[in-house]
Structure formats: C-alpha cells, structure tokens
Design a protein around this motif. Structure first.
Motif, PDB file in Angstrom:
ATOM      1  N   THR A 190     -10.862   8.944   6.102  1.00 45.60           N
ATOM      2  CA  THR A 190     -10.598   7.526   6.278  1.00 45.60           C
ATOM      3  C   THR A 190     -10.283   6.874   4.942  1.00 45.60           C
ATOM      4  O   THR A 190      -9.351   6.088   4.839  1.00 45.60           O
ATOM      5  CB  THR A 190     -11.798   6.821   6.939  1.00 45.60           C
ATOM      6  OG1 THR A 190     -12.079   7.480   8.175  1.00 45.60           O
ATOM      7  CG2 THR A 190     -11.507   5.365   7.193  1.00 45.60           C
ATOM      8  N   SER A 191     -11.037   7.232   3.894  1.00 48.70           N
ATOM      9  CA  SER A 191     -10.801   6.595   2.604  1.00 48.70           C
ATOM     10  C   SER A 191      -9.455   7.002   2.024  1.00 48.70           C
ATOM     11  O   SER A 191      -8.824   6.222   1.350  1.00 48.70           O
ATOM     12  CB  SER A 191     -11.932   6.910   1.626  1.00 48.70           C
ATOM     13  OG  SER A 191     -11.972   8.278   1.324  1.00 48.70           O
ATOM     14  N   SER A 192      -8.983   8.215   2.300  1.00 46.88           N
ATOM     15  CA  SER A 192      -7.670   8.604   1.798  1.00 46.88           C
ATOM     16  C   SER A 192      -6.584   7.779   2.471  1.00 46.88           C
ATOM     17  O   SER A 192      -5.598   7.416   1.859  1.00 46.88           O
ATOM     18  CB  SER A 192      -7.415  10.104   2.001  1.00 46.88           C
ATOM     19  OG  SER A 192      -7.295  10.404   3.369  1.00 46.88           O
ATOM     20  N   HIS A 193      -6.783   7.445   3.750  1.00 39.73           N
ATOM     21  CA  HIS A 193      -5.827   6.582   4.432  1.00 39.73           C
ATOM     22  C   HIS A 193      -5.921   5.164   3.894  1.00 39.73           C
ATOM     23  O   HIS A 193      -4.922   4.482   3.777  1.00 39.73           O
ATOM     24  CB  HIS A 193      -6.080   6.580   5.952  1.00 39.73           C
ATOM     25  CG  HIS A 193      -5.684   7.854   6.617  1.00 39.73           C
ATOM     26  ND1 HIS A 193      -4.379   8.197   6.821  1.00 39.73           N
ATOM     27  CD2 HIS A 193      -6.423   8.868   7.128  1.00 39.73           C
ATOM     28  CE1 HIS A 193      -4.318   9.374   7.422  1.00 39.73           C
ATOM     29  NE2 HIS A 193      -5.547   9.790   7.613  1.00 39.73           N
ATOM     30  N   SER A 194      -7.118   4.707   3.559  1.00 34.46           N
ATOM     31  CA  SER A 194      -7.305   3.364   3.030  1.00 34.46           C
ATOM     32  C   SER A 194      -6.611   3.211   1.683  1.00 34.46           C
ATOM     33  O   SER A 194      -6.073   2.162   1.384  1.00 34.46           O
ATOM     34  CB  SER A 194      -8.794   3.052   2.872  1.00 34.46           C
ATOM     35  OG  SER A 194      -9.419   3.066   4.128  1.00 34.46           O
ATOM     36  N   LYS A 231      -2.467  -4.275   6.875  1.00 35.60           N
ATOM     37  CA  LYS A 231      -2.359  -3.163   7.810  1.00 35.60           C
ATOM     38  C   LYS A 231      -3.662  -2.364   7.838  1.00 35.60           C
ATOM     39  O   LYS A 231      -4.186  -1.981   6.808  1.00 35.60           O
ATOM     40  CB  LYS A 231      -1.194  -2.253   7.421  1.00 35.60           C
ATOM     41  CG  LYS A 231      -0.960  -1.165   8.445  1.00 35.60           C
ATOM     42  CD  LYS A 231       0.333  -0.454   8.201  1.00 35.60           C
ATOM     43  CE  LYS A 231       0.532   0.591   9.271  1.00 35.60           C
ATOM     44  NZ  LYS A 231       1.829   1.220   9.183  1.00 35.60           N
ATOM     45  N   VAL A 232      -4.158  -2.113   9.044  1.00 36.45           N
ATOM     46  CA  VAL A 232      -5.385  -1.350   9.222  1.00 36.45           C
ATOM     47  C   VAL A 232      -5.006   0.122   9.349  1.00 36.45           C
ATOM     48  O   VAL A 232      -4.112   0.472  10.111  1.00 36.45           O
ATOM     49  CB  VAL A 232      -6.137  -1.820  10.491  1.00 36.45           C
ATOM     50  CG1 VAL A 232      -7.395  -1.024  10.700  1.00 36.45           C
ATOM     51  CG2 VAL A 232      -6.436  -3.302  10.404  1.00 36.45           C
ATOM     52  N   ILE A 242      -9.667  -2.598  15.795  1.00 32.84           N
ATOM     53  CA  ILE A 242      -8.919  -1.789  16.752  1.00 32.84           C
ATOM     54  C   ILE A 242      -7.792  -2.610  17.374  1.00 32.84           C
ATOM     55  O   ILE A 242      -6.662  -2.134  17.494  1.00 32.84           O
ATOM     56  CB  ILE A 242      -9.854  -1.191  17.821  1.00 32.84           C
ATOM     57  CG1 ILE A 242     -10.778  -0.172  17.137  1.00 32.84           C
ATOM     58  CG2 ILE A 242      -9.063  -0.538  18.942  1.00 32.84           C
ATOM     59  CD1 ILE A 242     -11.918   0.300  17.984  1.00 32.84           C
ATOM     60  N   GLU A 243      -8.087  -3.836  17.745  1.00 30.60           N
ATOM     61  CA  GLU A 243      -7.045  -4.701  18.317  1.00 30.60           C
ATOM     62  C   GLU A 243      -5.931  -4.946  17.299  1.00 30.60           C
ATOM     63  O   GLU A 243      -4.747  -4.878  17.631  1.00 30.60           O
ATOM     64  CB  GLU A 243      -7.632  -6.028  18.769  1.00 30.60           C
ATOM     65  CG  GLU A 243      -6.606  -6.930  19.416  1.00 30.60           C
ATOM     66  CD  GLU A 243      -7.181  -8.231  19.935  1.00 30.60           C
ATOM     67  OE1 GLU A 243      -6.424  -8.963  20.585  1.00 30.60           O
ATOM     68  OE2 GLU A 243      -8.379  -8.516  19.694  1.00 30.60           O
TER      69      GLU A 243
END
Length: 75
Positions: free
Chosen positions: A11-15, A25-26, A62-63
């Motif tokens: 997750t942190s690499s995507h962040s 952007k989430v 999520i939304e």
C-alpha cells in the motif's frame, strides 16, 4: 503480523506513486481493487459494507476511489 507488514508495504509503495500524480487520487493495491469490484457487484454502492471487508479503509476512501476510477468509464 508479518502479513500486515507485507500488505502495508504494498500500500505504501502505491501511496508514494500518488504523490507524483496529485494528492486527490486514492491509491489501492490490486487485491483491494479486486475486492472492491467483487463487493460492488454484490452490494452496490453500500460503501460502508465494502469498507468493512478492507482493513484500514473507510467508506469515504472507497467511494472516492470508485468514483475516480470507474464513474467516467460507465457514463
């Protein structure tokens, strides 16, 4: 605990990538995205139910992710 460290690393690499594209952007991992899609097919826009299946994610995240990722392709 090792599993949670592994998923938080993903997750942190995507962040880190999201900082380059803009903070609005989430970012979700592939596993999270797959789960969101499956749950959406089952329960629709009941974001709190979907969030209950993804630890550390809120219904709002999520939304926002769904809207930014999929709403323009369905219109």
């Amino acid at each position: 605990m090792a599993d949670s460290n592994c998923s938080s690393t993903q997750t942190s690499s995507h962040s880190a990538d999201s900082g380059k594209r803009g903070s609005s952007k989430v970012e979700f991992s592939e596993d999270e995205e797959t789960l969101v899609i499956k749950m959406y097919k089952l329960v629709g826009q009941r974001w709190s139910l979907i969030a209950g299946r993804i630890p550390g994610r809120t219904a709002e995240e999520i939304e926002k992710y769904w809207t930014s990722r999929f709403s323009s392709s369905s219109e």
